[in-house]
Design a protein around this motif. Structure first.
Motif, short mmCIF file in Angstrom:
data_model
loop_
_atom_site.label_atom_id
_atom_site.label_comp_id
_atom_site.label_asym_id
_atom_site.label_seq_id
_atom_site.Cartn_x
_atom_site.Cartn_y
_atom_site.Cartn_z
N GLU A 1 0.86 -1.17 0.00
CA GLU A 1 0.00 0.00 0.00
C GLU A 1 0.90 1.23 0.00
OE1 GLU A 1 -3.47 2.16 2.66
OE2 GLU A 1 -2.90 0.09 3.08
N THR A 2 0.83 2.01 -1.04
CA THR A 2 1.78 3.10 -1.21
C THR A 2 1.21 4.42 -0.70
OG1 THR A 2 0.99 3.69 -3.41
CG2 THR A 2 2.69 1.98 -3.27
N PRO A 3 2.11 5.30 -0.27
CA PRO A 3 1.68 6.68 0.01
C PRO A 3 1.46 7.40 -1.31
CG PRO A 3 4.05 6.50 0.20
CD PRO A 3 3.53 5.10 -0.07
N ARG A 4 1.10 8.65 -1.25
CA ARG A 4 0.97 9.43 -2.47
C ARG A 4 2.35 9.67 -3.06
NH1 ARG A 4 -2.18 14.95 -1.93
NH2 ARG A 4 -3.61 13.49 -0.92
N ILE A 5 2.53 9.36 -4.34
CA ILE A 5 3.82 9.48 -5.01
C ILE A 5 3.67 10.39 -6.24
CG2 ILE A 5 5.64 8.24 -6.27
CD1 ILE A 5 4.90 5.77 -4.57
N TRP A 6 4.61 11.28 -6.39
CA TRP A 6 4.61 12.17 -7.55
C TRP A 6 5.94 12.04 -8.28
CZ3 TRP A 6 5.62 18.08 -7.70
CH2 TRP A 6 5.27 18.59 -8.95
N LYS A 7 5.88 11.75 -9.57
CA LYS A 7 7.08 11.66 -10.40
C LYS A 7 7.22 12.96 -11.19
CE LYS A 7 7.11 9.51 -14.34
NZ LYS A 7 7.20 8.56 -15.48
N VAL A 8 8.35 13.63 -11.03
CA VAL A 8 8.62 14.88 -11.73
C VAL A 8 9.56 14.60 -12.89
CG1 VAL A 8 9.57 17.21 -11.53
CG2 VAL A 8 8.30 16.22 -9.62
N THR A 9 9.08 14.79 -14.10
CA THR A 9 9.92 14.56 -15.29
C THR A 9 10.37 15.85 -15.95
OG1 THR A 9 7.95 14.40 -16.68
CG2 THR A 9 8.83 12.35 -15.80
N THR A 10 9.80 16.98 -15.54
CA THR A 10 10.23 18.28 -16.06
C THR A 10 10.59 19.18 -14.89
OG1 THR A 10 7.91 19.02 -16.13
CG2 THR A 10 8.86 18.13 -18.18
N PRO A 11 11.81 19.04 -14.38
CA PRO A 11 12.19 19.79 -13.18
C PRO A 11 12.28 21.29 -13.40
CG PRO A 11 14.07 18.62 -14.10
CD PRO A 11 12.88 18.13 -14.83
N PHE A 12 12.41 21.72 -14.67
CA PHE A 12 12.39 23.15 -14.96
C PHE A 12 11.80 23.38 -16.34
CE2 PHE A 12 13.88 27.24 -16.39
CZ PHE A 12 13.66 28.02 -15.27
N PRO A 13 10.89 24.36 -16.49
CA PRO A 13 10.22 25.12 -15.43
C PRO A 13 9.39 24.20 -14.54
CG PRO A 13 9.97 26.23 -17.55
CD PRO A 13 10.49 24.86 -17.84
N PHE A 14 9.45 24.40 -13.25
CA PHE A 14 8.82 23.48 -12.32
C PHE A 14 7.29 23.55 -12.45
CE2 PHE A 14 7.70 21.71 -8.14
CZ PHE A 14 8.53 20.60 -8.14
N PRO A 15 6.62 22.39 -12.52
CA PRO A 15 5.15 22.35 -12.70
C PRO A 15 4.42 22.71 -11.40
CG PRO A 15 6.05 20.12 -12.57
CD PRO A 15 7.22 21.04 -12.57
N GLU A 16 4.25 23.98 -11.17
CA GLU A 16 3.75 24.49 -9.89
C GLU A 16 2.33 24.01 -9.57
OE1 GLU A 16 2.59 28.88 -8.48
OE2 GLU A 16 4.76 28.61 -8.75
N GLN A 17 1.44 24.07 -10.53
CA GLN A 17 0.06 23.68 -10.26
C GLN A 17 -0.05 22.18 -9.97
OE1 GLN A 17 -2.46 25.88 -9.77
NE2 GLN A 17 -0.77 27.36 -10.01
N ALA A 18 0.74 21.39 -10.66
CA ALA A 18 0.77 19.95 -10.36
C ALA A 18 1.32 19.72 -8.96
CB ALA A 18 1.63 19.22 -11.39
N ALA A 19 2.28 20.52 -8.56
CA ALA A 19 2.83 20.41 -7.21
C ALA A 19 1.77 20.71 -6.15
CB ALA A 19 4.02 21.35 -7.05
N LEU A 20 0.96 21.72 -6.41
CA LEU A 20 -0.11 22.06 -5.46
C LEU A 20 -1.12 20.92 -5.33
CD1 LEU A 20 -0.71 25.81 -6.38
CD2 LEU A 20 0.24 24.92 -4.24
N ARG A 21 -1.44 20.28 -6.44
CA ARG A 21 -2.36 19.13 -6.37
C ARG A 21 -1.75 18.00 -5.55
NH1 ARG A 21 -3.18 20.67 -11.86
NH2 ARG A 21 -1.81 19.01 -12.64
N PHE A 22 -0.46 17.80 -5.72
CA PHE A 22 0.22 16.75 -4.96
C PHE A 22 0.26 17.07 -3.47
CE2 PHE A 22 4.47 15.70 -3.13
CZ PHE A 22 4.28 14.33 -2.98
N LEU A 23 0.54 18.31 -3.14
CA LEU A 23 0.70 18.71 -1.74
C LEU A 23 -0.61 18.79 -0.99
CD1 LEU A 23 3.35 21.55 -2.25
CD2 LEU A 23 3.76 19.33 -1.14
#
Length: 605
Positions: A258-280
């Motif tokens: 059973e996994t925690p919430r995991i986010w894979k970032v494939t475009t570290p720049f420019p950082f995907p801010e809105q996707a980060a907010l959904r993850f957080l």
């Protein structure tokens, strides 16, 4: 579509060809080298391939093709990006017309490099979009997407695989050759207001870049490779964010759990801010599992501050993840287990692995560089000396018993450093060792500097007729190109004389007596002088019969072992023996033996 078992670098190359690649250039450097070589092997007549003299030349060549509308790729390792950074920083402002991928293979560890630079950080510095694949399949697919982003936003993009992606193998799905794109170009359109960079243009383009990157942050937030796992989980309080090969390690460890919430970032720049907010959203605590720089960790800290989020961000800055070195399945398992509070038994299920044997790098048996170093060492006995090394196989001359590389900074640096040592300590005899490939790549300007500024030093060119350390690629001195053309060799002696080096002697290092005499003679002279030790790489030539030790003559002084350190000479039951499976029969040890107890091979055959 069909399935192929490919190395990561080969997959990237095949992905580029399928996407309509027209030109690829680069400079060999592990772990990036096989990308260009695979393109050369599978290209059609419409694709140009070139090993350039260095990364700067490669990038500038590709820029001209990209200005003409062609899809281009430039390959290098992370330290090569330093060499290419001058045109790269300006190219980021000017932009491109055709899609342009600058593939920079990072080397966490480092396994075969002098630094652990993180190209994701360079992406932010240069303001260029960056793609960070996590697997061989993703690397193959992402190349075409990176080209599309490059063309849509008229910018070069960085493509950052790491060693374990570059050199990993997998069965992947690839396009049939008939489905490869055929990208046509309309050629270069003259427009000095766009292609000639002046201060005013740079200012205007800088403003546009900042606006573009804000847009790309939103675009990358919707990019489906920046994935959330599980996609609809809402009751988690802990999350893990990762990237690249570390994502593969993480998912391997989380299998059947059973996994925690995991986010894979494939475009570290420019950082995907809105996707980060959904993850957080809703998370109390996040662990950033990344290699080298805390790129994601810093971005999340900035976002938490910007939006006044209370989520605690952990990673390298909080010492929950190692600050340096390469991640592994074991290190990721240990870090995740600690973060999730697994008990010790659960940890140990993932951590047991036998210790690997230690195998230090060493010059090959029969390597002419060993003989070259030995000749200089013998000639300079009793003198105050400094030996400046460089990047290549011959860096291994620093190991005992040779101990003949006092400095190694970066490609071409040894030539200039020798001049610096001599200026401060004029009584020091200063040598700079450089290989034939490195001579063309970055040492010529150092020699010009030495001649112009009236230095007193000895340049030693170790000419083994190849770029050996990265896999025997051609260079201007070999008389071949990656397009298969046989061309006139660029003669190193003629180049040296052309830039003002009056004393240039060529010697065979495998003939020790004459080689030692040559070094003594040349080193006594004033000014800039050069010795070219010319002997082919041991890997490129057919071995002679291995030498043998005559036990009736051998006095077991072990001088051959103590002075040469050749892996072909071993001790068995306390006695000197020749390992026949390694010995090339070069005969250097025969010349070193004070009793003539080593016979056979090249010298006495």
């Amino acid at each position: 579509m069909h399935t192929e078992f490919l190395m990561g670098n080969a997959a990237i190359a095949m992905g580029a060809l399928a996407a309509g690649l027209r030109l690829i250039s680069g400079y060999p450097g592990t772990p990036s080298t096989e990308v260009l070589e695979t393109v050369a092997k599978h290209r059609d007549d419409g694709v140009y391939v070139e090993w350039s003299v260095n990364e700067k030349a490669a990038l500038e060549l590709a820029a001209g093709a990209a200005y003409s509308g062609a899809r281009t790729m430039v390959t290098m390792k992370q330290v090569g990006l330093n060499v290419a950074s001058d045109p790269l920083m300006s190219l980021a402002y000017v932009g491109v017309k055709g899609g342009m991928i600058i593939l920079v293979a990072d080397d966490p560890g480092p396994i075969s490099s002098q630094t652990e630079q993180d190209t994701r950080t360079f992406a932010a510095y240069s303001k260029l979009p960056c793609f960070d694949p996590s697997s061989v399949q993703e690397a193959y697919e992402m190349v075409e997407e990176a080209f599309a982003f490059s063309e849509k936003y008229h910018t070069p993009v960085l493509f950052r695989p790491t060693t374990r992606v570059c050199h990993g193998y997998a069965s992947i799905t690839v396009k049939d050759r008939c489905a490869w794109q055929q990208c046509q170009t309309d050629g270069f359109q003259k427009d000095s207001a766009k292609w000639v960079i002046f201060p005013r243009l740079a200012y205007c383009n800088h403003m546009q870049i900042e606006q573009r990157n804000e847009t790309l942050s939103e675009v990358f937030s919707a990019y489906d490779r920046n994935r959330l796992f599980p996609e609809k989980q809402t009751n988690c309080k802990k999350g893990i964010v990762t990237h690249g090969i570390s994502f593969s390690y993480l998912m391997e460890m989380m299998r059947d759990k059973e996994t925690p919430r995991i986010w894979k970032v494939t475009t570290p720049f420019p950082f995907p801010e809105q996707a980060a907010l959904r993850f957080l959203n809703g998370l109390d605590e996040v662990l950033c599992v990344e290699e080298l720089d805390p790129v994601i960790e810093r971005a999340l800290l900035q976002i938490c501050g910007k939006y006044h989020l209370s989520t605690k961000i952990r990673g390298k800055l909080t010492h929950d993840i190692a600050a340096a070195g390469e991640n592994s399945c074991d290190s990721v398992a240990s870090d995740i287990a600690a973060f999730l509070g697994w008990n010790q038994l659960e940890k140990e299920k993932h951590l047991f692995v036998p210790e690997l044997p230690v195998r230090p790098p060493v010059l090959c048996a029969g390597c002419p560089h060993r003989a070259s170093f030995f000749a200089v060492k013998e000639a300079m006995k009793g003198k105050k000396t400094v030996y400046c090394g460089d990047i290549g196989c011959y860096t291994l001359g620093n190991a005992m018993p040779l101990d003949m590389v006092d400095t190694c900074l970066c490609m071409g640096a040894g030539v200039n450093m020798a001049q610096g040592f001599q200026r401060i300590a004029p009584d020091t005899v200063c040598f700079a060792f450089v290989g034939d490939s490195t001579f063309f790549a970055s040492a010529i300007t150092g020699v010009v500097n030495a001649v112009y500024n009236q230095a007193n030093m000895t340049l030693v060119v170790l000419d083994n007729s190849t770029t050996a350390m990265t896999g025997h690629q051609p260079h201007p001195g070999t008389g071949k190109t990656m397009m298969g053309q046989v061309v006139e060799k660029v003669d190193i002696e003629a180049v040296l004389r052309g830039i003002g080096v009056d004393v240039v002697e060529t010697a065979d290092p495998m003939q020790l007596e004459s080689a030692v005499a040559c070094v003594r003679r040349v080193a006594e002279l004033e000014g800039v002088k050069a010795i070219i030790f010319r002997s082919p790489c041991a890997v490129l030539i057919k071995s002679k019969q291995p030498v043998q030790v005559d036990e009736k003559i051998c006095i077991q002084c072990k001088k051959c072992i103590r002075t040469l350190g050749c892996p072909g000479i071993v001790l068995r039951d306390g006695k000197v023996q020749i390992e026949s499976t390694l010995c090339t029969g070069c005969g250097v040890c025969s010349q070193v033996c004070p009793k003539g107890a080593i016979r056979g091979g090249d010298l006495y055959a």
